[in-house]
Design a protein around this motif. Sequence first.
Motif, PDB file in Angstrom:
ATOM      1  N   UNK A 132       0.822  -1.219   0.000  1.00 26.30           N
ATOM      2  CA  UNK A 132       0.000   0.000   0.000  1.00 26.30           C
ATOM      3  C   UNK A 132       0.851   1.262   0.000  1.00 26.30           C
ATOM      4  N   UNK A 133       2.160   1.106  -0.184  1.00 23.24           N
ATOM      5  CA  UNK A 133       3.114   2.206  -0.407  1.00 23.24           C
ATOM      6  C   UNK A 133       3.440   3.009   0.839  1.00 23.24           C
ATOM      7  N   UNK A 134       3.254   2.419   2.031  1.00 22.36           N
ATOM      8  CA  UNK A 134       3.816   3.061   3.227  1.00 22.36           C
ATOM      9  C   UNK A 134       5.335   2.900   3.245  1.00 22.36           C
ATOM     10  N   UNK A 135       5.814   1.831   2.637  1.00 22.80           N
ATOM     11  CA  UNK A 135       7.246   1.616   2.473  1.00 22.80           C
ATOM     12  C   UNK A 135       7.580   1.621   0.990  1.00 22.80           C
ATOM     13  N   UNK A 189       9.988   6.486   8.088  1.00 16.47           N
ATOM     14  CA  UNK A 189      10.189   7.223   9.339  1.00 16.47           C
ATOM     15  C   UNK A 189       8.881   7.600  10.022  1.00 16.47           C
ATOM     16  N   UNK A 190       7.765   7.427   9.330  1.00 16.60           N
ATOM     17  CA  UNK A 190       6.461   7.775   9.906  1.00 16.60           C
ATOM     18  C   UNK A 190       5.837   6.599  10.660  1.00 16.60           C
ATOM     19  N   UNK A 191       6.491   5.432  10.633  1.00 20.79           N
ATOM     20  CA  UNK A 191       5.872   4.209  11.147  1.00 20.79           C
ATOM     21  C   UNK A 191       6.522   3.753  12.452  1.00 20.79           C
ATOM     22  N   UNK A 201      -1.549   3.601  14.349  1.00 16.23           N
ATOM     23  CA  UNK A 201      -0.349   4.071  15.025  1.00 16.23           C
ATOM     24  C   UNK A 201       0.556   4.800  14.032  1.00 16.23           C
ATOM     25  N   UNK A 202       0.936   6.014  14.388  1.00 18.67           N
ATOM     26  CA  UNK A 202       1.820   6.786  13.512  1.00 18.67           C
ATOM     27  C   UNK A 202       2.919   7.439  14.341  1.00 18.67           C
TER      28      UNK A 202
END
Length: 424
Positions: free
Chosen positions: A208-211, A216-218, A260-261
């Motif tokens: 889903x393109x978080x990585x 650094x946001x996770x 969670x962020x």
Amino acid sequence: MHDIKTIRDNPEGFDQGLAKRGLPGQARELLALDDTRRGLIARLQALQERRNAASKEIGQAMGKGDRAKAEELKTEVTRIKDGMPQEEEALKAAEAALHNALAAIPNIPGDDVPVGPDETANVEVRRVGRPKGLNAAKQHFEIGEALKLMDFETAAKISGARFVVLKGALARLERALGCFMVDLHTSEHGYTEVAPPLIVRDETMFGTAQLPKFVDDQFHTTDGRWLIPTAEVSLTNLVRESIREEEELPIRVTAWTPCFRAEAGAAGRDTRGMIRQHQFAKVELVSITSPEQSTDEHERMTGCAEEVLKRLDLPFRTLTLSTGDMGFSARKTYDIEVWLPGQNAYREISSCSVCGDFQARRMDARYKPKEGKGPRFVHTLNGSGVAVGRALIAVLENYQNADGSVTIPDVLRPYMNNETTIRA
């Protein structure tokens, strides 16, 4: 994730799409990486073909009694065989370089998305409800603390900044909002409720393109996994590495989860209250469709999120985000902003995005059309239906009373033991 074949077919169009996001053209660099990859594939294939041919020629030479020729061919086969691992490693490196370059590029905006550098270019689509005229309206944290049901100080002792402890009627109100939203989406909007994992693997976050862009946001676990920043991650990946029948589409799922962020928004913004927190609750909507269905599904999903606010009788407006304000995966996004009288401003409470096949390519999620050859990539959509914490904020501020109490919206009263008011 972009398709290098599509970029090769129309490099100018690809660069024009990136320009709408304020990014430099990258087609030339990508095609150069692909040329290197293709050249290595061709070289490896040629070596394999020559090795096979030489092996066959050895037998022919032996059959003719030409031992010298046979030994020469054996030496050639050995040389090719010894050199192939190096060629294969070079190909793997070239494929990784192309993959990583493609993975770092955001989705191309749709043709109907307003072009602009940031939120100043967003376009209002509609406005629903009239903001209530409240004299000396208080912000949610002032209301919650006065009720002695919202405790940031104790939360900071337990977990640090950007956490909250809700107590009593406010804890129940948050639960009531989540239950109401899930019940609405499952009973009237056709979504299937899912209780998904909250901890996921690298490839799930990549899908889903978080990585890798937003690493650094996770929040990262000690065993190399990730806490979900949104249930979109788990829900969308339900179809990863699968081929569905077209008759199954659209697939509509919803989940009410903690999120969670590690990065809680712009530095210095919303330092007080519940607007930007490291842990928050959200009801997520995800749809998996065919390409032909996705545009209509985007409108439908946005309407489902808006209906939550209509039932709560909260004023809101819906915006089309500009190319400079859209998320990484989105082709087009609607933001829904709820009115907060304590801030005298509209604030985001939902984003509904259509991603086309951008995420599907990263997940290898496809479907088998009724007609036509071979499977196609699905289209994915996601939206908040809506952010539970921000809905709590909106209820507190819009339903506050002069005596410090808060009126409970009609649709939530069945979840609140039919009480009408929250008092200190």
